[in-house]
Enzyme design. Structure first.
Site: not given
Length: 379
Positions: A78, A141
């Site tokens: 991400d 994350e």
């Protein structure tokens, strides 16, 4: 196609996916396509662990399945929001290459590290290893380490003896990172006309009382100097309250961020916050404290075996050994960290993480492939 062309193609395709807390499954698809020959030949074992629709963690393993030594390799798929796209020199998801640099959101943090690790992993899959390597590509994350939390809870970190987190390091080789606490303090009062404060209870005044108490209570913890991680920090970063200038606010809140160390740890700070939430407040005001997110510090020895292995690999790649340092920010490392784990946080990238015109130098990525391959072979 040369190795460098493979790296650029894979990284470009990754950056073009706007995986802002979403669409990580598409990044996982790219990785699987890149590794298709090895997956088909059984050289790489694959698991996809769903976090949410379209958001899969990807776990890949190579080497001896019965090995005593297992190296975990971590990278998240991400990225953070690009912000105002009109301020970018090149569109943030175009993966524009110019003057030896690849621009885009996630170019440094941390699709370059993930791409370099995947290319090195593909190469190592064709070698005979007496140890195991477990590559984990995680979701979420940047929000709350969502994927790493899921994998850790499922036991994916239990057998690891070493962990290499491919986050950007600006040539540093980090052996530790601080922990984090995010909290919210809400003050509940009573609305009234500002000309008659005696009829109300000012919630903002409650915030002021808590803020003073919290900063005082945490000051001794911030004064402690950890030999590896330095001083902990505590900041109140958001404050909100009130609706109109002539009305006593009936509610208000603030949010704080704490970065902890091994000797000024999460438990100590949470206890200090809870004590501060009991401070004296104006009549009619009530305080409520919410601990929103917690992640512990992770600190391995600065000369642990994996740090030394990365430094030696850098030398063999014609680079300097790299300075051993620590992270003030967080990665997935703490979710997998346990006593005795060798830890190195190292990967391509620079200080442009989360910035407009984020970029990575392609030579840095190419060098990282060499370093990762060396580490994978010699762990």
């Amino acid at each position: 196609m040369t190795e460098e062309e493979q790296v650029v193609d894979l990284l470009s395709a990754m950056v073009k996916i706007p995986s802002v807390a979403a669409k990580e499954g598409q990044v996982a698809d790219l990785i699987e396509t890149f590794l298709a020959p090895e997956l088909k030949a059984g050289l790489i074992k694959r698991e996809r662990i769903s976090y949410a629709p379209g958001r899969d963690n990807l776990v890949l393993t190579i080497g001896n399945p019965n090995a005593q030594r297992w190296l975990g390799v971590d990278g998240h798929m991400d990225v953070v929001d690009p912000g105002n796209v009109n301020k970018w020199q090149f569109p943030p998801f175009s993966a524009h290459v110019e003057d030896g640099k690849l621009y885009g959101r996630g170019a440094t943090d941390m699709k370059s590290g993930l791409a370099a690790a995947v290319v090195a992993f593909k190469q190592a899959a064709h070698e005979k290893l007496d140890h195991g390597i477990q590559l984990m590509a995680t979701v979420g994350e940047e929000v709350d380490n969502d994927g790493a939390r899921q994998l850790s809870a499922a036991g994916y970190g239990d057998r690891l003896t070493g962990l290499l987190v491919a986050e950007p390091g600006n040539s540093n080789v980090d052996a530790a990172e601080r922990g984090i606490i995010d909290y919210t303090l809400t003050a509940h009062g009573k609305a009234a006309h500002s000309s008659r404060p005696d009829l109300g209870a000012n919630a903002i005044h409650g915030l002021f009382a808590f803020a003073n108490a919290a900063l005082t209570a945490t000051a001794p913890l911030q004064a402690k100097e950890d030999p590896i991680l330095g001083h902990a920090t505590h900041n109140i970063d958001i404050i909100h309250g009130g609706n109109q200038i002539n009305s006593i606010p009936e509610s208000a809140y603030l949010r704080g961020n704490i970065r902890t160390t091994m000797i000024a740890d999460n438990d100590a700070f949470i206890a200090a916050l809870k004590q501060a939430a009991k401070t004296t407040v104006p009549k009619g005001v009530r305080l409520s404290l919410s601990i929103d997110s917690v992640l512990g510090a992770a600190a391995a020895s600065p000369d642990n075996d994996l740090i030394q292995l990365v430094q030696t690999a850098r030398q063999r790649a014609g680079l300097n050994r790299g300075q051993v340092a620590y992270r003030t920010g967080i990665t997935d490392a703490a979710l997998f960290y346990h006593d005795g784990l060798d830890l190195a946080i190292y990967g391509p990238g620079n200080e442009t993480s989360h910035e407009t015109d984020e970029y990575v130098t392609l030579k840095d990525v190419f060098d990282s492939v060499k370093v990762f391959k060396d580490v994978f072979m010699n762990y």
